[in-house]
Scaffold this active site. Structure first.
Site, PDB file in Angstrom:
ATOM      1  N   ASP A  52      27.416  31.802  74.838  1.00 19.07           N
ATOM      2  CA  ASP A  52      26.279  31.774  73.911  1.00 19.07           C
ATOM      3  C   ASP A  52      26.585  32.620  72.675  1.00 19.07           C
ATOM      4  O   ASP A  52      25.764  32.720  71.759  1.00 19.07           O
ATOM      5  CB  ASP A  52      24.966  32.187  74.593  1.00 19.07           C
ATOM      6  N   SER A  53      27.807  33.188  72.630  1.00 20.22           N
ATOM      7  CA  SER A  53      28.286  33.811  71.391  1.00 20.22           C
ATOM      8  C   SER A  53      28.407  32.755  70.295  1.00 20.22           C
ATOM      9  O   SER A  53      28.572  33.089  69.123  1.00 20.22           O
ATOM     10  CB  SER A  53      29.638  34.498  71.622  1.00 20.22           C
ATOM     11  N   GLU A 123      23.518  36.205  82.970  1.00 17.44           N
ATOM     12  CA  GLU A 123      23.613  37.653  82.785  1.00 17.44           C
ATOM     13  C   GLU A 123      22.605  38.362  83.681  1.00 17.44           C
ATOM     14  O   GLU A 123      21.428  38.001  83.707  1.00 17.44           O
ATOM     15  CB  GLU A 123      23.336  38.005  81.316  1.00 17.44           C
ATOM     16  N   GLU A 190      31.412  43.466  80.899  1.00 24.85           N
ATOM     17  CA  GLU A 190      31.515  43.691  79.449  1.00 24.85           C
ATOM     18  C   GLU A 190      31.268  45.145  79.085  1.00 24.85           C
ATOM     19  O   GLU A 190      30.247  45.740  79.467  1.00 24.85           O
ATOM     20  CB  GLU A 190      30.523  42.777  78.707  1.00 24.85           C
TER      21      GLU A 190
HETATM   22  O1  KIV Z   1      29.076  34.465  75.078  1.00 32.17           O
HETATM   23  C1  KIV Z   1      30.199  34.959  75.234  1.00 32.17           C
HETATM   24  O2  KIV Z   1      31.125  34.715  74.460  1.00 32.17           O
HETATM   25  C2  KIV Z   1      30.398  35.847  76.367  1.00 32.17           C
HETATM   26  C3  KIV Z   1      31.679  36.618  76.409  1.00 32.17           C
HETATM   27  C4  KIV Z   1      31.593  37.740  75.460  1.00 32.17           C
HETATM   28  C5  KIV Z   1      32.022  37.038  77.762  1.00 32.17           C
HETATM   29  O3  KIV Z   1      29.564  35.950  77.203  1.00 32.17           O
END
Ligand code: KIV
Length: 272
Positions: A52-53, A123, A190
């Protein structure tokens, strides 16, 4: 511990547990679109995370909170069309699994059915236990994510290292063991102290994948835009940049602009 690398035609959740057992480190990287995913897969990355980044690096939002389930499915479908080897894990976005286990299952099913991905990531630990159980009961592989969980950024207030205090570290350890007991196939850790990553990784049989978690994780994950140096303003200590694409792409594009203005492009050979 062996460091031999076994060939995997297709990486599965079982392969990852096997890699941990064999002492082979797991490589994981994000991708959000077809072209990038093709390159990442050809480079033999074990796990592609449709993170979700995407909310940050693809859409320009400040946090991961705004991205929707439909948008995640769009990104995931594009990645699935490109990939032949890697295991594809998709983040269930904020607001699509926290309220109740039935909604969590519906979201996970939509991701699996509409994108063709292989697993989902969520998460949190004890707080989302029932949702994780529900998704797993439907036969959908689940990856956990502990430590700095960006969907909770407004609870934390900052992106600093998590679990430095004993109480938070103890809860993280409990959550990791809980996720293992429930049947998750792996856990992203993380931005936590390296010593805690080691303790957790030594205490569970499923693989840990670190981002800012130090060298003792069973694998490592980075956001592809960070690794390639496209996000030049983001400079955390854990990030190793392998390229400076921000500069290189900028220079290439400037060159193109100059060539057009100077009537140098297209040349006689570049026209019909
Ligand atoms: O959304 C993402 O890219 C992540 C990574 C930072 C592990 O959850």
């Amino acid at each position: 511990m062996s460091t031999a690398k076994k060939e995997y035609k297709r990486v599965t959740v079982k392969s990852l547990v096997e890699m941990k057992k064999n002492g082979e480190k797991i490589s994981m990287l994000t991708a959000y679109d077809y072209s990038m995913a093709k390159i990442v897969d050809a480079a033999q990355v074990d796990v592609i995370l449709v993170g979700d980044s995407a909310s940050n690096v693809m859409a320009g939002h400040e946090t991961t909170l705004p991205i929707t389930l439909d948008q995640m499915i769009y990104h995931a479908s594009s990645v699935v069309r490109a990939v032949q080897r890697a295991l594809i894990v998709v983040d269930i976005p904020f607001g699509s699994y926290q309220s109740d286990p039935k909604e969590a299952l519906r979201s996970a099913i939509r991701i699996m059915k509409e994108s063709g991905a292989h697993a989902v990531k969520v998460e949190g630990g004890a707080e989302i236990k029932e949702s994780v159980k529900r998704i797993l009961a439907a036969g959908i592989p689940v990856m956990g994510h502990l430590g700095l969980t960006p969907q909770s950024i407004y609870k934390f207030g900052t992106y600093t290292v998590r679990a430095k205090e004993e109480a938070e570290a103890a809860k993280l350890m409990e959550d990791a063991k809980l996720l293992e007991r429930l049947g998750c196939f792996g856990i992203v850790l993380e931005k936590i102290p390296a010593a805690l990553t080691k303790e957790v990784s030594d205490s569970i049989s499923i693989p840990t994948v670190g981002i800012g978690g130090g060298k003792h994780a069973d694998g490592q994950v980075l956001v592809i835009h960070d690794l390639l140096g496209m996000t030049h303003e983001f400079n955390p200590r854990f990030l190793r940049r392998y390229m400076n694409l921000y500069e290189d792409m900028g220079n290439a594009i400037s060159q193109y602009v100059n060539d057009v203005k100077a009537r140098d492009f297209p040349s006689d050979e570049e026209q019909y």
